[in-house]
Design an enzyme around this catalytic site. Structure first.
Site, PDB file in Angstrom:
ATOM      1  N   VAL A   1      22.255   8.981   8.333  1.00 26.13           N
ATOM      2  CA  VAL A   1      22.740  10.083   7.501  1.00 26.13           C
ATOM      3  C   VAL A   1      23.888  10.818   8.196  1.00 26.13           C
ATOM      4  O   VAL A   1      23.984  10.819   9.417  1.00 26.13           O
ATOM      5  CB  VAL A   1      21.605  11.082   7.169  1.00 26.13           C
ATOM      6  CG1 VAL A   1      20.529  10.399   6.335  1.00 26.13           C
ATOM      7  CG2 VAL A   1      20.989  11.676   8.425  1.00 26.13           C
TER       8      VAL A   1
ATOM      9  N   GLY B   1      26.198  18.004  17.091  1.00 33.87           N
ATOM     10  CA  GLY B   1      25.598  17.888  15.765  1.00 33.87           C
ATOM     11  C   GLY B   1      24.902  19.128  15.239  1.00 33.87           C
ATOM     12  O   GLY B   1      24.871  19.376  14.042  1.00 33.87           O
TER      13      GLY B   1
ATOM     14  N   ASP C   1      15.428  11.332  15.884  1.00 29.90           N
ATOM     15  CA  ASP C   1      15.270   9.965  15.395  1.00 29.90           C
ATOM     16  C   ASP C   1      14.236   9.259  16.269  1.00 29.90           C
ATOM     17  O   ASP C   1      13.038   9.310  15.985  1.00 29.90           O
ATOM     18  CB  ASP C   1      16.638   9.276  15.417  1.00 29.90           C
ATOM     19  CG  ASP C   1      16.600   7.869  14.868  1.00 29.90           C
ATOM     20  OD1 ASP C   1      15.547   7.444  14.358  1.00 29.90           O
ATOM     21  OD2 ASP C   1      17.627   7.166  14.946  1.00 29.90           O
TER      22      ASP C   1
END
Ligand code: IMP
Ligand code: MG
Length: 199
Positions: A166, A57, A116
Site C-alpha cells: 500500500v 513514513g 508488516d
C-alpha cells in the site's frame, strides 16, 4: 515555447491511475486519527508524553495525530534503514538518525506508518528499552493482517489492512506517493514496470 517531455517531473501527475483500489479514504483516515487522538489523550492524562515518529513514513500521520492529542507533549524522530528490496523488509536494521535527547523516565509512544513483518519495530523497541524510559507503547496507523499472528505489541492500531503493498498518507513506493491524501493499493504493473520486487 514547446518543451520535450523527457522526465517524470515533466509529466502530468495522475497517481489515481496507478492505483488498483483506494483502501482508506481521506475522510476515513481523519475520523480514525481523531479517535486515536482522543483515546491517547485519555490514556496519558497527567503523564509526560513523547511522540516518537519513525521517518519518513510516519510523518503525515504524526502531524495529524499530534493535533488530536490534547496534552502537553514532545515530538522527536528517528530514521531507520531496513535493508531489503523496496517492498520487503529483511530485518537487518540500522539507525540513521537518533533521538535528540534522553528518553529516561519518559513515556514513549512510537508512531509508525505500517507494521508488516514487525522486524523494524522489534529492533527499535529493543533499542529504546535499553535507554530507561518510563514506558514504551506503539501506535501503528496500519497493521497488516499477517502481523497479528506475530507477537508484536501494538497498543493502538488505526486500521488492519490486507497483505498487499500500500502507498499514500506517508507510505511510499520507491520514495513516491507519500503525498497522497488516501491509502491505496498500487497496481502490480507499476512496480513491475520498474523491475522491482513486489509482495
Ligand atoms: P517491517 O519491518 O516488515 O514491519 O516493515 C516496516 C517498514 O517497511 C514500514 O515502516 C514501511 O516503511 C515499510 N513497509 C512495509 N509494508 C509496506 C507497504 O505495504 N507499503 C509501503 N511501505 C511498507
Ligand atoms: Mg518505506
Amino acid at each position: 515555447m514547446w518543451k520535450d517531455v523527457t522526465t517524470v517531473a515533466d509529466m502530468p501527475w495522475n497517481p489515481d491511475a496507478d492505483m488498483a483500489e483506494v483502501l482508506i479514504t481521506e475522510e476515513q483516515l481523519a475520523a480514525r486519527v481523531a479517535e486515536l487522538g482522543a483515546q491517547i489523550t485519555a490514556d496519558y492524562a497527567g503523564e509526560r508524553l513523547l511522540l516518537l515518529g519513525v521517518l519518513k513514513g510516519a510523518v503525515l500521520f504524526l502531524v495529524d495525530l499530534a493535533r488530536q492529542i490534547k496534552l502537553s507533549l514532545e515530538i522527536d524522530f528517528m530514521a531507520i534503514s531496513s535493508y531489503g528490496s523496496s517492498t520487503k523488509s529483511s530485518g537487518i536494521v540500522r539507525i540513521l538518525k537518533d533521538l535528540e535527547s534522553s528518553v529516561e523516565g519518559q513515556h514513549i509512544l512510537v508512531v509508525e506508518d505500517i507494521v508488516d513483518s514487525g522486524l523494524t519495530l522489534d529492533y527499535l523497541l529493543r533499542s529504546l528499552a535499553a535507554r530507561g524510559p518510563a514506558s514504551i507503547k506503539v501506535c501503528g496507523l496500519l497493521v497488516k493482517e499477517r502481523t497479528r499472528a506475530l507477537s508484536v505489541p501494538i497498543a493502538y492500531t488505526g486500521f488492519t489492512v490486507p497483505d498487499k503493498f500500500v502507498v499514500g498518507y506517508g507510505l511510499d513506493y520507491a520514495e513516491r506517493y507519500r503525498n497522497l491524501p488516501y491509502i491505496g493499493v498500487l497496481r502490480p504493473e507499476v512496480y513491475r514496470d520498474t523491475g522491482r520486487d513486489a509482495s
